[in-house]
Design an enzyme around this catalytic site. Sequence first.
Site, PDB file in Angstrom:
ATOM      1  N   LYS A 123       0.055  -4.635  12.750  1.00 38.88           N
ATOM      2  CA  LYS A 123       0.076  -2.798  12.839  1.00 38.88           C
ATOM      3  C   LYS A 123       1.068  -2.460  13.918  1.00 38.88           C
ATOM      4  CE  LYS A 123      -2.753  -1.625   8.839  1.00 38.88           C
ATOM      5  NZ  LYS A 123      -3.190  -0.672   8.197  1.00 38.88           N
ATOM      6  N   LYS A 206       1.791 -10.558   2.106  1.00 34.23           N
ATOM      7  CA  LYS A 206       0.518  -9.607   1.700  1.00 34.23           C
ATOM      8  C   LYS A 206       1.160  -8.356   0.266  1.00 34.23           C
ATOM      9  CE  LYS A 206      -2.490  -7.121   3.539  1.00 34.23           C
ATOM     10  NZ  LYS A 206      -3.611  -5.795   4.261  1.00 34.23           N
ATOM     11  N   LYS A 209       0.104  -1.527   0.050  1.00 37.41           N
ATOM     12  CA  LYS A 209       0.227  -0.480  -0.184  1.00 37.41           C
ATOM     13  C   LYS A 209       1.794   0.277   0.949  1.00 37.41           C
ATOM     14  CE  LYS A 209      -4.081   0.548   0.175  1.00 37.41           C
ATOM     15  NZ  LYS A 209      -5.381   1.539  -0.406  1.00 37.41           N
TER      16      LYS A 209
HETATM   17  P1  AMP Z   1      -6.710  -1.922   2.082  1.00 38.63           P
HETATM   18  O1  AMP Z   1      -6.113  -1.703   0.885  1.00 38.63           O
HETATM   19  O2  AMP Z   1      -6.134  -2.909   3.243  1.00 38.63           O
HETATM   20  O3  AMP Z   1      -8.332  -0.459   3.017  1.00 38.63           O
HETATM   21  O4  AMP Z   1      -7.571  -3.214   1.742  1.00 38.63           O
HETATM   22  C1  AMP Z   1      -8.630  -2.868   0.603  1.00 38.63           C
HETATM   23  C2  AMP Z   1      -9.052  -3.578   0.477  1.00 38.63           C
HETATM   24  O5  AMP Z   1      -8.118  -4.548  -0.976  1.00 38.63           O
HETATM   25  C3  AMP Z   1      -9.449  -4.843   1.428  1.00 38.63           C
HETATM   26  O6  AMP Z   1     -11.047  -6.005   1.096  1.00 38.63           O
HETATM   27  C4  AMP Z   1      -8.762  -5.429   0.864  1.00 38.63           C
HETATM   28  O7  AMP Z   1      -8.554  -7.343   1.917  1.00 38.63           O
HETATM   29  C5  AMP Z   1      -7.447  -5.707  -0.275  1.00 38.63           C
HETATM   30  N1  AMP Z   1      -6.271  -6.329  -0.221  1.00 38.63           N
HETATM   31  C6  AMP Z   1      -4.841  -5.488   0.539  1.00 38.63           C
HETATM   32  N2  AMP Z   1      -4.390  -6.433   0.246  1.00 38.63           N
HETATM   33  C7  AMP Z   1      -4.873  -7.376  -0.520  1.00 38.63           C
HETATM   34  C8  AMP Z   1      -4.245  -7.433  -0.868  1.00 38.63           C
HETATM   35  N3  AMP Z   1      -2.438  -7.835  -0.743  1.00 38.63           N
HETATM   36  N4  AMP Z   1      -4.574  -9.565  -1.774  1.00 38.63           N
HETATM   37  C9  AMP Z   1      -6.407  -9.267  -1.811  1.00 38.63           C
HETATM   38  N5  AMP Z   1      -6.930  -8.460  -1.568  1.00 38.63           N
HETATM   39  C10 AMP Z   1      -5.886  -7.421  -1.229  1.00 38.63           C
END
Ligand code: AMP
Length: 347
Positions: A123, A206, A209
């Site tokens: 990041k 990955k 968002k």
């Molecule tokens: P975040 O959106 O970064 O706060 O992620 C929230 C949750 O979603 C965490 O458990 C991440 O590991 C999971 N997550 C986010 N993006 C992915 C992805 N592309 N594939 C699988 N899990 C994801």
Amino acid sequence: MSEPVQTPQTFPTRIFSGIQPSGGLTLGNYLGALKRFVQKQDEGIETIYCLVDMHAITTWQDPIKLRQQTREAAAGFIAAGIDPTRSILFNQSQVSAHAELGWIFNCVARMGWMSRMTQFKDKAGKNSENVSLGLYAYPALMAADILAYKATHVPVGEDQKQHIELTRDIALKFNNDYKENFFPITEPVIEGAATRVMSLRDGTKKMSKSDPSDQSRINLTDDADTIAKKFRKAKTDAEPLPDSLEGLKDRPDARNLINIYAALADMTPEAVITEYAGAQFGTFKPALADLAVAKLSPITTKMSHLMQDPAEIDRILGEGASRADAIARPILDQVYDIVGMIRSRQV
Ligand code: AMP
Ligand code: TRP
């Protein structure tokens, strides 16, 4: 004096997990996290789920959008099957134990540990002098989220594994420094076919968002047409699907679509490849799009319905926060006692 021994039975099973309301929820969040949060709740385990708004502001968030996205994420949780009477659902900033324990963990975690965090490196990139101090300290706050509840298990996607390892290191160091078997050594729960959902434009990145291209992801707010179009345009190669997963070894884009199909259909990737062996993407992609629409559109519909009553969402988050605080506050008070802080204020 002997080292404190970890006795797992001291800590009853309790699940905690969090998602940042820093944008809309994606298919990656749904398959990697949310869908499994619901399964854990439905297995009858004590589940605590948090919209980590304080983590979100480690990078700039427009205040009006942040509030909106927090409500939308809460609606997404409920629409996906989180029942706020069976799980605790709240936003992080309403329970100050997170910030307070986060500070204590800033004093437990070592600079060297933090510097190894790959999410920070990704990041911050070349800009590391100019990112917030909070972005660097982020994983210590995440450890506080988890350990303020003495959570034993944390369902997350693959990308969060290193942060859970850091949480374990913090718990171990705290227990050792203060000679108390106080915090559990939390286990990550990374399971299912979609622990790492990849971008639809690049199967080596990955799905996120924060990706500038909206075509790279499916948002939980996308309508059926948009979902179908995005899958139709997803990057693939010209080869038909092979008859085993072995054959997908060097085809990350194809492998990603198989994994997504498997996770949506509750099948193994092996079963999906057997069913579609020899198929062209012209056949597989529409089948995947139909499946995704069938699974996601009830959630999308429910979400937009819930979003019509923001006051009700805020009420649910407030009530969840009171229940969360009732668990975390006594744990935090014990931490202050262990660390040596005077607590003499009359409340
Ligand atoms: P975040 O959106 O970064 O706060 O992620 C929230 C949750 O979603 C965490 O458990 C991440 O590991 C999971 N997550 C986010 N993006 C992915 C992805 N592309 N594939 C699988 N899990 C994801
Ligand atoms: N760091 C997580 C992410 O970016 C979000 C998060 C914050 C979290 N606190 C947590 C996840 C506690 C699990 C447990 O995905």
